[in-house]
Design a protein around this motif. Structure first.
Motif, PDB file in Angstrom:
ATOM      1  N   SER A   1      -1.546  -7.752  -4.028  1.00  0.00           N
ATOM      2  CA  SER A   1      -2.331  -6.524  -4.101  1.00  0.00           C
ATOM      3  C   SER A   1      -1.385  -5.331  -4.030  1.00  0.00           C
ATOM      4  O   SER A   1      -0.563  -5.241  -3.120  1.00  0.00           O
TER       5      SER A   1
ATOM      6  N   ARG B   1      -1.684  -1.269  -4.019  1.00  0.00           N
ATOM      7  CA  ARG B   1      -2.605  -0.132  -3.924  1.00  0.00           C
ATOM      8  C   ARG B   1      -1.787   1.163  -3.921  1.00  0.00           C
ATOM      9  O   ARG B   1      -1.463   1.713  -2.874  1.00  0.00           O
TER      10      ARG B   1
ATOM     11  N   GLU C   1       0.846  -1.193   0.000  1.00  0.00           N
ATOM     12  CA  GLU C   1       0.000   0.000   0.000  1.00  0.00           C
ATOM     13  C   GLU C   1       0.883   1.245   0.000  1.00  0.00           C
ATOM     14  O   GLU C   1       1.787   1.371   0.822  1.00  0.00           O
TER      15      GLU C   1
ATOM     16  N   GLN D   1      -9.902  -0.832 -10.664  1.00  0.00           N
ATOM     17  CA  GLN D   1      -9.814   0.326  -9.771  1.00  0.00           C
ATOM     18  C   GLN D   1      -8.465   1.031  -9.865  1.00  0.00           C
ATOM     19  O   GLN D   1      -8.112   1.828  -8.993  1.00  0.00           O
TER      20      GLN D   1
ATOM     21  N   SER E   1      -4.654  -1.223  -7.866  1.00  0.00           N
ATOM     22  CA  SER E   1      -5.648  -0.192  -7.593  1.00  0.00           C
ATOM     23  C   SER E   1      -4.945   1.106  -7.225  1.00  0.00           C
ATOM     24  O   SER E   1      -3.755   1.123  -6.904  1.00  0.00           O
ATOM     25  N   GLY E   2      -5.689   2.200  -7.279  1.00  0.00           N
ATOM     26  CA  GLY E   2      -5.099   3.492  -7.012  1.00  0.00           C
ATOM     27  C   GLY E   2      -4.223   3.948  -8.160  1.00  0.00           C
ATOM     28  O   GLY E   2      -4.270   3.418  -9.271  1.00  0.00           O
TER      29      GLY E   2
END
Length: 236
Positions: free
Chosen positions: A69, A71, A51, A143, A94-95
């Motif tokens: 993942s 992000r 993240e 996303q 995502s992001g």
């Protein structure tokens, strides 16, 4: 045991990397390079959660990404994150993904003969085809935002989960049956991605994504709409 790091900085150069059950928040990866040494297994990254990551001059060669993942990815410096000959299974982006370059090709080994490098590429291509043939899906980009663009010719388009408002799927058959070069691409470079797909991709479909950068977003969307109107692209 899963490992979680917050606000860390990493520097690593290695081959045959095995990293799993790892979470990183607000971390910087600087000069990280994962190569595949002669006779070494592929690099493997499983159950990774990143993240708000940032990277500077990082590259991964011949890696398997599974259940990952990401992000948000920020580029520090001029170079994107280079991924050479990597494959993906259940990877969610995502992001804002500021810069990533997915290359299906392998770099030649300087000490190997031309024939040895060719055999290596052929073996890797076979592995990639077999890998995706048994995977349910590769990437989820529904996303994700790509301000600088991204190319997906190294991944089968039908294995990518997309956002139909910003992404399209183009099949090789639809491209071959069209005069796609005659369309107005308005300087977007989406035609360059289609050309690479047509010439060198081993797959039957590709996903094209509109850039999120304000300068290009509307123009990219307009080109994707032209491809759909011409019957070249679809929403899934």
């Amino acid at each position: 045991m899963p490992t979680e790091v917050v606000g860390g900085r990493f520097f690593c150069k290695a081959s045959g990397v095995r990293l799993s059950d790892f979470t990183a928040v607000d971390c910087e990866f600087s000069g990280c390079v994962a190569r595949r040494g002669e006779g070494a297994p592929l690099n493997l990254f499983e159950r990774i959660d990143l993240e708000r990551a940032s990277q500077m001059n990082c590259s991964i060669y011949e890696g398997v990404f599974r259940d990952v993942s990401l992000r948000g990815l920020k580029r520090l410096g001029d170079a994107p994150l280079f991924l050479w000959g990597c494959v993906f299974e259940r990877v969610v982006l995502s992001g804002r993904i500021s810069a990533a370059k997915i290359n299906g090709s392998l770099l030649s080994r300087s000490k190997a003969t031309t024939e040895e490098n060719q055999r290596r590429r052929e073996a890797h291509d076979l592995f990639v085809k077999e890998f995706y043939a048994t995977s349910d899906w590769a990437l989820d980009i529904a996303q994700a935002e790509f301000p600088g663009g991204i190319s997906f010719e190294a991944i089968p388009g039908d294995k990518i989960k997309l956002d139909p408002e910003r992404h399209v799927l183009v099949t090789r058959n639809a491209l071959a049956a069209s005069n796609w070069q005659a369309l107005d691409f308005d300087g977007t470079a989406l035609n360059i991605g289609l050309g690479r797909f047509e010439r060198s991709s081993m797959f039957d479909s590709i996903v094209l994504a509109a850039r999120s950068d304000r300068k290009w977003f509307k123009r990219d969307l307009a080109v994707l709409a032209r491809l759909r109107d011409a019957g070249i692209a679809s929403l899934a």
